[in-house]
Design an enzyme around this catalytic site. Structure first.
Site, PDB file in Angstrom:
ATOM      1  CB  SER A  50      28.990  44.502  37.406  1.00 21.18           C
ATOM      2  OG  SER A  50      28.254  43.308  37.589  1.00 21.18           O
ATOM      3  CE1 TYR A 102      31.393  43.997  42.776  1.00 21.37           C
ATOM      4  CE2 TYR A 102      29.253  43.412  41.880  1.00 21.37           C
ATOM      5  CZ  TYR A 102      30.621  43.474  41.745  1.00 21.37           C
ATOM      6  OH  TYR A 102      31.219  43.032  40.589  1.00 21.37           O
TER       7      TYR A 102
HETATM    8  N1  LIG Z   1      33.437  37.737  38.187  1.00 18.55           N
HETATM    9  C1  LIG Z   1      32.269  38.303  37.909  1.00 18.55           C
HETATM   10  O1  LIG Z   1      31.216  37.648  37.869  1.00 18.55           O
HETATM   11  C2  LIG Z   1      32.212  39.780  37.621  1.00 18.55           C
HETATM   12  C3  LIG Z   1      31.035  40.279  37.047  1.00 18.55           C
HETATM   13  C4  LIG Z   1      30.959  41.642  36.789  1.00 18.55           C
HETATM   14  C5  LIG Z   1      32.015  42.469  37.099  1.00 18.55           C
HETATM   15  N2  LIG Z   1      33.160  41.949  37.659  1.00 18.55           N
HETATM   16  C6  LIG Z   1      34.242  42.870  38.003  1.00 18.55           C
HETATM   17  O2  LIG Z   1      35.429  42.423  37.425  1.00 18.55           O
HETATM   18  C7  LIG Z   1      36.540  42.935  38.192  1.00 18.55           C
HETATM   19  C8  LIG Z   1      37.537  41.812  38.415  1.00 18.55           C
HETATM   20  O3  LIG Z   1      36.927  40.817  39.220  1.00 18.55           O
HETATM   21  P1  LIG Z   1      37.232  39.257  39.022  1.00 18.55           P
HETATM   22  O4  LIG Z   1      35.937  38.597  38.806  1.00 18.55           O
HETATM   23  O5  LIG Z   1      38.317  39.069  38.071  1.00 18.55           O
HETATM   24  O6  LIG Z   1      37.679  38.824  40.504  1.00 18.55           O
HETATM   25  P2  LIG Z   1      39.133  38.694  41.167  1.00 18.55           P
HETATM   26  O7  LIG Z   1      39.895  37.603  40.525  1.00 18.55           O
HETATM   27  O8  LIG Z   1      38.882  38.620  42.636  1.00 18.55           O
HETATM   28  O9  LIG Z   1      39.831  40.064  40.779  1.00 18.55           O
HETATM   29  C9  LIG Z   1      39.741  41.225  41.556  1.00 18.55           C
HETATM   30  C10 LIG Z   1      41.096  41.897  41.475  1.00 18.55           C
HETATM   31  O10 LIG Z   1      41.009  43.169  42.134  1.00 18.55           O
HETATM   32  C11 LIG Z   1      42.183  43.348  42.868  1.00 18.55           C
HETATM   33  N3  LIG Z   1      41.929  44.218  44.021  1.00 18.55           N
HETATM   34  C12 LIG Z   1      40.970  44.083  44.953  1.00 18.55           C
HETATM   35  N4  LIG Z   1      41.110  45.021  45.895  1.00 18.55           N
HETATM   36  C13 LIG Z   1      42.186  45.765  45.530  1.00 18.55           C
HETATM   37  C14 LIG Z   1      42.837  46.874  46.119  1.00 18.55           C
HETATM   38  N5  LIG Z   1      42.445  47.411  47.278  1.00 18.55           N
HETATM   39  N6  LIG Z   1      43.915  47.382  45.477  1.00 18.55           N
HETATM   40  C15 LIG Z   1      44.346  46.844  44.308  1.00 18.55           C
HETATM   41  N7  LIG Z   1      43.776  45.791  43.714  1.00 18.55           N
HETATM   42  C16 LIG Z   1      42.701  45.251  44.333  1.00 18.55           C
HETATM   43  C17 LIG Z   1      42.600  41.964  43.331  1.00 18.55           C
HETATM   44  O11 LIG Z   1      44.004  41.899  43.532  1.00 18.55           O
HETATM   45  P3  LIG Z   1      44.656  41.858  45.024  1.00 18.55           P
HETATM   46  O12 LIG Z   1      43.740  41.034  45.874  1.00 18.55           O
HETATM   47  O13 LIG Z   1      45.989  41.255  44.784  1.00 18.55           O
HETATM   48  O14 LIG Z   1      44.735  43.288  45.445  1.00 18.55           O
HETATM   49  C18 LIG Z   1      42.181  41.086  42.166  1.00 18.55           C
HETATM   50  O15 LIG Z   1      43.251  40.860  41.271  1.00 18.55           O
HETATM   51  C19 LIG Z   1      35.936  43.516  39.461  1.00 18.55           C
HETATM   52  O16 LIG Z   1      35.833  44.924  39.358  1.00 18.55           O
HETATM   53  C20 LIG Z   1      34.547  42.914  39.487  1.00 18.55           C
HETATM   54  O17 LIG Z   1      33.629  43.708  40.201  1.00 18.55           O
HETATM   55  C21 LIG Z   1      33.277  40.622  37.911  1.00 18.55           C
END
Ligand SMILES: NC(=O)c1ccc[n+]([C@@H]2O[C@H](COP(=O)([O-])OP(=O)(O)OC[C@H]3O[C@@H](n4cnc5c(N)ncnc54)[C@H](OP(=O)(O)O)[C@@H]3O)[C@@H](O)[C@H]2O)c1
Length: 253
Positions: free
Chosen positions: A138, A151
């Protein structure tokens, strides 16, 4: 990395950035397997993308990781790319007592999850002439958020792990890449539509273009200055940015 001819496993591929990457790689003809806890989300994405496969996985559970790795190696022996994307982002407050349950969940998901998932597949990936491990860190690895302190710490730690793993695997066929997204408008906290968040489609387009180069670190142009922030004077931007979020909070969805 090569954007075609891969068999790619993406954790958290049922939503947000994981889904976006899964669909982009799927459209390019790669075999894509997505994973997560929510069966309904996985089914929706795999139905919308015929040929995409899905596995239920809880990345906080070592037994679930071991079972998933076994299934992957048995059913998808061509697997050559692991994208450690699953993550959670609960708020916390480092000025107060921590909620140990929440802090443990964040560390187990965001840091131990990618470490364990990679460990379970590393022998298999090393057997491939052309393989990649991609960690989703991130922008907050470089510019930590006071409202998401644990986080931010997990993402800085995963960045560090990426650097050491890249060095350790330098003489193998396994490339270790980092995607460090900016604030992207997903359900990670809630979709806010805030203009400071990058729309998902634009983020995926720029990220895929950069994944197609030789770069080890993938971040969008908009955060290049933040990637360069770490150094002896890093506090200035960290303090100013966190103050700006207090002055202009994200509207509650
Ligand atoms: N959105 C942002 O601004 C941003 C910025 C920087 C980095 N990121 C990173 O990008 C990644 C994806 O995030 P996103 O923004 O796309 O949000 P998101 O839509 O909430 O995606 C997170 C995914 O992680 C999965 N997950 C969470 N806990 C889990 C577990 N215990 N086992 C297996 N899968 C799990 C969830 O699936 P289930 O709930 O079905 O398990 C979900 O599909 C994350 O690592 C986040 O930190 C996001």
């Amino acid at each position: 990395m090569h954007l075609t001819g891969n068999t790619i496993f993406i954790t958290g591929g049922g939503s947000g950035i994981g889904r976006g990457l899964a669909e982009a790689f799927h459209k390019l003809g790669n075999k894509v397997i997505i994973a997560g806890r929510r069966k309904a989300a996985l089914e929706e994405v795999s139905k919308a993308n015929p040929g995409m496969a899905a596995l239920e996985l809880d990345i906080t559970d070592p037994n679930s990781i071991a079972a998933t790795a076994e299934t992957l190696i048995r059913d998808y022996p061509d697997l050559n790319v692991l994208i450690n994307n699953a993550g959670i982002m609960p708020f916390d407050d480092p000025a107060e007592e921590i909620d140990d349950r929440v802090a443990t969940a964040i560390i187990n998901t965001n840091l131990l999850g990618p470490i364990r998932m990679t460990s379970a597949l590393i022998a298999h990936l090393k057997s491939k002439p052309r393989a990649a491990v991609i960690h989703n860190t991130s922008v907050v690895a470089y510019l930590p958020l006071a409202a998401n302190a644990v986080y931010s710490a997990t993402k800085a730690a995963l960045h560090s792990y990426t650097l050491t793993q890249r060095f350790a695997l330098r003489e193998t066929g396994v490339k270790v890449l980092e995607i460090a997204p900016p604030w992207v408008d997903t359900d990670l906290i809630y979709k806010s539509g805030d203009p400071r968040a990058m729309p998902l489609d634009a983020f995926i387009a720029e990220t895929m273009a950069k994944l197609g180069t030789e770069a080890d670190e993938i971040y969008v142009d908009a955060i290049a200055a933040i990637r360069d922030n770490p150094g002896v004077n890093e506090h200035a931007l960290i303090n100013a940015f966190n103050q700006s979020l207090i002055d202009n909070p994200i509207p509650v969805g």
